[in-house]
Write an enzyme that holds these catalytic residues in place. Structure first.
Site, PDB file in Angstrom:
ATOM      1  N   GLU A   1       0.725  -1.194  -0.026  1.00 27.18           N
ATOM      2  CA  GLU A   1       0.035   0.151   0.007  1.00 27.18           C
ATOM      3  C   GLU A   1       0.811   1.154  -0.127  1.00 27.18           C
ATOM      4  OE1 GLU A   1      -0.585  -2.488   1.920  1.00 27.18           O
ATOM      5  OE2 GLU A   1      -2.449  -3.235   1.012  1.00 27.18           O
TER       6      GLU A   1
ATOM      7  N   HIS B   1     -11.958  -5.661   8.085  1.00 30.04           N
ATOM      8  CA  HIS B   1     -12.555  -5.487   6.747  1.00 30.04           C
ATOM      9  C   HIS B   1     -13.925  -4.563   7.129  1.00 30.04           C
ATOM     10  CE1 HIS B   1     -10.308  -9.183   6.235  1.00 30.04           C
ATOM     11  NE2 HIS B   1     -10.330  -8.782   4.868  1.00 30.04           N
TER      12      HIS B   1
END
Lengths: 356, 394
Positions: free
Chosen positions: A91, A161
């Protein structure tokens, strides 16, 4: 509401900035529309973005085959692997790379697979993207950067999540944070974000990817950033929210209506820079305000809205500003139903505020 | 044959000459025979900046049968988890390890419970290898109190403190620098133990991995970084994510070893070698060439980025359990029936554990607030509206 001239420049609101490529502002209502869900709307927006700007790129983990939420379906086939490509699992590298790409004048649309994974890129966003224009004396900028990430609870996402990290980014001058509530909003807002001359973090409510279905115009259209929308008129209390939470708040408003409480619901849409005027005007009308978001209450963006409202509307307020948010715990696993700011919690708070 | 007094090598059917020593137990007898057998690994080791260990691995019937049983148990457990997930008893995310069992058992055979292990989210079998019970696994998967993390962690967060299993991490690559910290503590306390920090081929491209490698090499930490290369970072094949998929070489100045991760004996040999190396000369990378049959998680069918032929091909050629089965049969350590009995037994164990796990209750709602901070800090957590629900975090 602010006036807008033909070029789309906001008039009379100092720091909002002008929008780029505003000649493309079509009337949202014209043309045909189809009933589609959120991920399809986002997919359409990306197709339009890549079609209209030959220097637009979409990249991220697994975006090539369509992405884990199918938001990028068909892009690689249509625009080629040089413009739509997978990145390795990094990322920090993805965002840094995106900043560089944008600095060369391209529209870099980076995807972070889940907002929970955005933290390795936090340094790049805060220290590089947000400050590039500032520290180079406007020689360079990475305005073409848009970072898309699915955020929010999904019913069983657990710790990693389901997070809503928007508050971390709202603390950074130099970037914009935008969150759509529905498919039609998403397409227009995403196109605005991509074409905005500032780096933008665009959080997509993953719960709504399949669930939310709406008539979405098929043509290219943009919705203005930094403009909140009153999606339900009322006179007793103002509710402020964004993203998936709005549908929960709307249910609470409907219930409250049965008890004779008239609620005004505002979708903030852009969190920074946020539309203080619309919210202020509403609070001046109702005298009460309630903010709701999934992120934990302490230090959440509701705190900023609350402080600002109290600053400007102290004497008008009839009750303390209410915040109905996630609890101050990590996003839990089985305890999700207790953690979430549900309709009943909001309803309770509405009543408590109105009866203060 | 040295083993002929234990088994009748000529009769595969009813054990007419069943030895008295093992005839009394009700279960299929796991041989307690520790007569050494030497087996060659499937392929030789490939090394980077070190001398590869020998291909000949010493084992014994007891170990082989234990491998078989443990891997069969893990396999059965993962398949049962698949069914439970589809029945919506397990929610959230569930990443299954079937296909990769050889690494979990091979590593355990080479180390002790004092050595630390830390891994990512595909941790069910690693947890079992560390001595976890089926009940703890299924209860945790279903979010029940009897789970190893008391139902608060779920599939991705299994931990076992008493056998130094540091879990169970959701963020890819984040566990590797952590593993180096563990190794430092071990070196500092001079207890001759090592840390195995496991990660996947997807995580191999994370920046923090290289930070961890540099730190371990700089300070000579007893850290063994294990790349469980199952060739797919979720949906992305390794050749599309890494310029150099030779993960064992990626440490550059850190030595590395490439191992057939589907061969439990090769894994054992490599881990033994790695532990010796780490205690003497610092970090080493082990690349385990392995494969997962399921998709990345239960939400991933696993067939959009690879062909079914590939999956079944690996299952036929390289399945870890089949390899051990063939080895056992070819060395006459047990009959086919006995092995099948073990598998039946294992199946029953798994079913029993699931039944017991289903009976375990969900955690109490008050547990939502526990363990946010250390106990007794007295921090107040506010409920949704800051007026009504206030809990002092215990």
């Amino acid at each position: 509401m602010a006036l807008r001239n033909i070029m789309g420049k906001r008039v009379g609101i100092g720091l909002m900035g002008s929008r780029a490529l505003s000649t493309a502002t079509c009337d949202v209502e014209s043309g045909s529309a189809k009933s589609i869900n959120l991920y399809s709307a986002i997919n359409q927006a990306l197709h339009v973005a890549l079609e209209t700007d030959p220097r637009a790129f979409v990249f991220g983990e697994d975006v090539s085959f369509g992405g884990v939420f199918r938001c990028t379906t068909g892009l690689a086939d249509r625009f080629g692997k040089a413009r739509v490509f997978n990145t390795p699992l990094c990322e920090q590298g993805i965002v840094g790379f995106g900043i560089g790409l944008a600095a060369m004048g391209n529209r870099a649309i980076a995807e972070i697979q889940f907002a929970d994974y955005i933290y390795p890129a936090f340094d790049q966003i805060v220290n590089e993207a947000a400050k590039f224009r500032y520290r180079s004396g406007n020689q360079f900028n990475c305005g073409g950067l848009t970072i898309r990430a699915p955020y929010g609870a999904v019913g069983h996402g657990g710790h990693y999540h389901s997070q809503s990290p928007e508050a971390f980014f709202c603390h950074v001058p130099g970037i914009k944070v935008v969150i759509p509530r529905s498919p039609r909003q998403a397409k227009g807002l995403l196109l605005s974000c991509i074409r905005d001359p500032n780096p933008v973090v665009f959080f997509e409510p993953k719960w709504l990817y399949r669930l939310a279905v709406e008539e979405v115009p098929e043509h290219d259209y943009m919705l203005p950033l930094s403009e909140a929308e009153v999606i339900r008129q009322g006179s007793d209390i103002t509710l402020v929210g964004w993203g998936a939470q709005l549908s929960i708040m709307e249910q609470a408003c409907i219930e409250a209506e049965k008890d004779g409480i008239s609620c005004e619901l505002i979708d903030l849409k852009t969190l920074i820079p946020w539309d203080k005027e619309t919210v202020e005007a509403s609070v001046r009308k109702t005298g009460r305000v309630l903010i709701s978001h999934e992120a934990p209450v302490t230090g959440g963006f509701g705190a900023e809205i609350s402080a600002s409202i109290v600053e400007c509307c102290f004497l008008r307020l009839e009750a303390p500003v209410a915040r109905v948010c996630g609890l101050d715990t990590p996003f839990p696993l089985v305890f999700e139903p207790f953690y979430m700011p549900t309709k009943n919690k909001i309803l309770d708070a509405i009543k408590a505020t109105v009866n203060y | 044959m040295a083993l002929s007094y234990l088994r009748s090598s000529s009769s595969r059917s009813a054990n007419l000459l069943k030895p008295l020593s093992s005839g009394l137990s009700l279960r299929s007898p796991i041989s307690t025979d520790t007569t050494p057998i030497t087996v060659e690994t499937s392929v030789p080791f490939t090394s980077h900046r070190c001398d590869a260990p020998s291909r000949s691995v010493e084992t014994n019937p007891k170990e082989l049968l234990t491998f078989f049983r443990d891997m069969a148990l893990m396999r059965r457990m993962e398949i049962a988890a698949d069914s439970l997930y589809k029945a919506k008893l397990i929610r959230g995310f569930c990443h299954l390890y079937d296909g990769q069992e050889a690494f979990a058992v091979g590593m355990e055979a080479a180390i002790t419970k004092k050595d630390c292990i830390i891994t990512a989210y595909r941790d069910h079998c690693t947890f079992m290898g560390r001595g976890g019970t089926l009940l703890e696994v299924f209860a945790e998967l279903m979010g029940r109190q009897a789970g190893c993390s008391k139902g608060k962690g779920g599939s991705m967060h299994f931990y076992k403190k008493d056998s130094n299993f540091y879990g169970g991490h959701g963020i890819v690559g984040a566990q590797v620098p952590l593993g180096c910290g563990l190794a430092f503590a071990q070196k500092y306390s001079k207890d001759e133990t090592v840390t195995f920090a496991m990660y996947g081929d997807g995580a191999a491209n994370q920046g923090q991995l290289f930070e961890a490698l540099n730190i371990s090499a700089l300070w000579d930490l007893p850290a063994i970084l294990v790349c469980e290369n199952n060739h797919y970072g979720m949906g992305t094949a390794e050749w599309r994510a890494a310029k150099s998929p030779a993960y064992y070489k990626r440490g550059d100045y850190v030595p590395g070893l490439k191992v057939d991760g589907m061969d439990a004996l090769a894994v054992k040999q490599a881990c033994k070698f790695a532990k010796e190396h780490a205690l003497k000369s610092g970090p080493i990378i082990l690349e385990m060439d392995t494969y997962r049959y399921h998709g990345h998680s239960m939400s991933d069918p696993g067939s959009t980025y690879r062909t079914r032929d590939e999956i079944s091909g690996v299952r036929q050629e390289r399945d870890p359990i089949e390899r051990i089965r063939k080895l056992i049969l070819s060395h006459d350590l047990a009959s086919e029936k006995e092995l099948k009995d073990i598998e039946k037994e294992v199946r029953k164990e798994v079913d029993d554990a699931i039944t017991r796990a289903k009976e375990s209750p969900m955690p109490e709602p008050s547990k939502l607030f526990t363990n946010v901070y250390a106990k007794g800090l007295g921090v107040e957590s506010f409920g949704a509206d800051r007026k009504e629900v206030r809990a002092t975090l215990p």
